[in-house]
Design a protein around this motif. Structure first.
Motif: not given
Length: 204
Positions: A137, A141, A143, A166-167, A169-170
């Protein structure tokens, strides 16, 4: 056999200091299966066959910021040579631990943001194989971002599969993977092209 003895000693010391198998594997640039074999060998237990693996020691590069910059610049050049342009690359994703310094330099060269991914093996080890890693974090980010993934060595490819998934999914789009050394020998992972500086070719 001397090199195996050194690896066994280092793995045993790391385990005694509380490191997880995945962390030890990252430090020694070998698979978790090889770590299990080394630790089993150290305790003189029988019954575990030696896996086919190759230890990559790139400490002579890692100890020098100048050499790290040269290698990172070469990785930028390699990817650029293959994809034509970094225009539209929003984020460079460094995989903890050893991918981070390479990714940091590359992000600077590309005028891109930097994200850090902590894979499952760094957080949980083999005991929680179903768990997934996390993006830090404290960094960019991902996204909606077009991302280049950076790591030092591909051994089994599991970490990069986890990272690309994971990328996605994000809400990010992984566009390229670049590494210092590829021991796996695949052209893509999860449909994302791999651009290694060095590729190990097994001949037997």
């Amino acid at each position: 056999m001397k090199d195996i003895d050194i690896l066994t000693k280092r793995a045993t010391e790391m385990k005694a200091n509380g490191m997880l198998d995945g962390q030890i594997a990252d430090e020694l640039n070998i698979s978790r299966e090889t770590i299990v074999w080394l630790l089993t060998r150290a305790s003189k237990r029988e019954g575990v066959r030696a896996p086919k693996d190759l230890s990559i020691d790139w400490g002579n590069i890692g100890e020098s910021s100048y050499r790290m910059r040269c290698v990172s610049d070469a990785m930028v050049d390699l990817v650029l040579d293959n994809i034509g342009s970094f225009e539209g690359t929003d984020v460079v994703v460094g995989i903890a631990v050893s991918g981070i310094p390479l990714a940091s330099i590359m992000a600077n060269e590309l005028d891109a943001k930097l994200a850090i991914f902590h894979p499952n093996k760094q957080l949980f080890g083999t005991e929680n194989a179903d768990a997934v890693g996390i993006f830090s974090q404290s960094f960019a980010d991902v996204k909606g971002a077009n991302c280049v993934i950076v790591d030092d060595v591909i051994t089994t490819g599991h970490t990069l599969v986890e990272t690309t998934r994971q990328l996605t999914s994000a809400g990010a789009k992984p566009t390229a993977i670049t590494v210092l050394v590829d021991k796996l020998g695949q052209d893509t992972i999860e449909g994302v092209p791999i651009y290694p500086l060095l590729r190990i070719l097994w001949v037997v």
